[in-house]
Design a protein around this motif. Structure first.
Motif, short mmCIF file in Angstrom:
data_model
loop_
_atom_site.label_atom_id
_atom_site.label_comp_id
_atom_site.label_asym_id
_atom_site.label_seq_id
_atom_site.Cartn_x
_atom_site.Cartn_y
_atom_site.Cartn_z
N SER A 136 2.03 -0.39 -8.34
CA SER A 136 1.39 -1.46 -7.95
C SER A 136 2.01 -2.69 -9.07
CB SER A 136 0.11 -1.73 -8.58
OG SER A 136 -0.59 -0.67 -7.66
N THR A 148 2.14 0.19 -1.52
CA THR A 148 2.06 1.15 -2.83
C THR A 148 1.01 2.18 -2.45
OG1 THR A 148 0.24 0.16 -4.00
CG2 THR A 148 2.26 -1.07 -4.21
N ASP A 154 -1.73 -3.15 -1.39
CA ASP A 154 -1.77 -2.15 -2.42
C ASP A 154 -2.70 -1.20 -2.47
OD1 ASP A 154 -1.24 -1.82 -5.31
OD2 ASP A 154 -2.90 -2.58 -5.99
N GLU A 155 -2.15 0.17 -2.77
CA GLU A 155 -3.01 1.50 -2.35
C GLU A 155 -3.40 1.80 -0.77
OE1 GLU A 155 -2.78 2.59 -5.08
OE2 GLU A 155 -3.02 1.01 -6.77
MG MG Z 1 -1.49 1.30 -7.96
#
Ligand code: MG
Ligand code: ATP
Length: 202
Positions: A47, A165, A133-134
């Motif tokens: 991240s 990510t 993200d994620e």
């Molecule tokens: Mg992360």
């Protein structure tokens, strides 16, 4: 014994040859296109690397969209900082890890609602960079269908960059990505008993 001037001359020739090889390689990479990047693996830095690219993009006056899928905390430095910047839209689309929400149906609904927001960003040519993200977690848990995600990524504007990510990125996603980094966990301070530190981990 080699005289210092001979050594310096040999070094110069070697560097000249090297420069030629590198310059040729740089000159042959001459295309522009929107990139799909995947930052995965168990090591720290996924991240934070993505948010480094957000900073770079904003420095160039570009427009950025961020979507965070698994929201463990709402007190990160990146969120505080980037929410204050113009040219950034910041969406929190997830609630928490599945062992925290403990409700599969709700997790799926949340993920689908989240993907609808992402789809809008992927349809918006004014966004130069989109960070998901994620995103690997809703994929891993099956809350989102990989095929749908891949199809929507493919349909995005030609010059739009996307950074995804999260640990355990699916192979099919890595296959279609342009740049993939697998961060290796060599050591992490957490395992030595150090809690998450501001500016480093949050
Ligand atoms: Mg992360
Ligand atoms: P960062 O946001 O620091 O770049 P990350 O995105 O690579 O981390 P995540 O899996 O999202 O990693 O984990 C987020 C949090 O967990 C961060 O506080 C990070 O420092 C910490 N972390 C990352 N990797 C590890 C690890 N291998 N062991 C323990 N904690 C980790």
């Amino acid at each position: 014994m080699t005289r210092p001037d001979e050594k310096a001359q040999r070094h110069r020739s070697r560097m000249q040859r090297k420069k030629k090889v590198i310059d040729t390689a740089i000159a042959s990479a001459d295309r522009d296109q929107g990139l799909l990047l995947v930052l995965t693996g168990n090591g720290k830095g996924k991240s934070s690397s993505a948010f480094g690219m957000v900073a770079r993009a904003l420095g160039h006056g570009m427009h950025v969209g961020v979507a965070q899928f698994i929201k463990g905390r709402n007190d990160t430095g990146e969120e505080f900082f980037f929410r204050q910047q113009s040219n950034v839209v910041w969406h929190v689309l997830g609630e928490g890890f599945t062992w925290e929400t403990q409700n599969l149906e709700r997790d799926i609904e949340t993920a689908l609602r989240g993907w609808a927001v992402v789809k809008e960003m992927l349809n918006d040519p004014s966004l130069d960079l989109v960070v998901l993200d994620e995103l690997t977690y809703p994929l891993k848990y099956g809350w989102l269908e990989l095929d749908t995600v891949l199809a929507d990524l493919k349909e995005r504007p030609l010059m739009q960059h996307v950074v995804i990510t999260g640990r355990g990125a699916p192979e099919a996603l890595c296959d279609v990505a342009d740049t993939v980094s697998d961060l290796k966990d060599v050591k992490h301070a957490y395992r030595a008993g150090v809690q998450a530190q501001k500016g480093i981990d949050l």
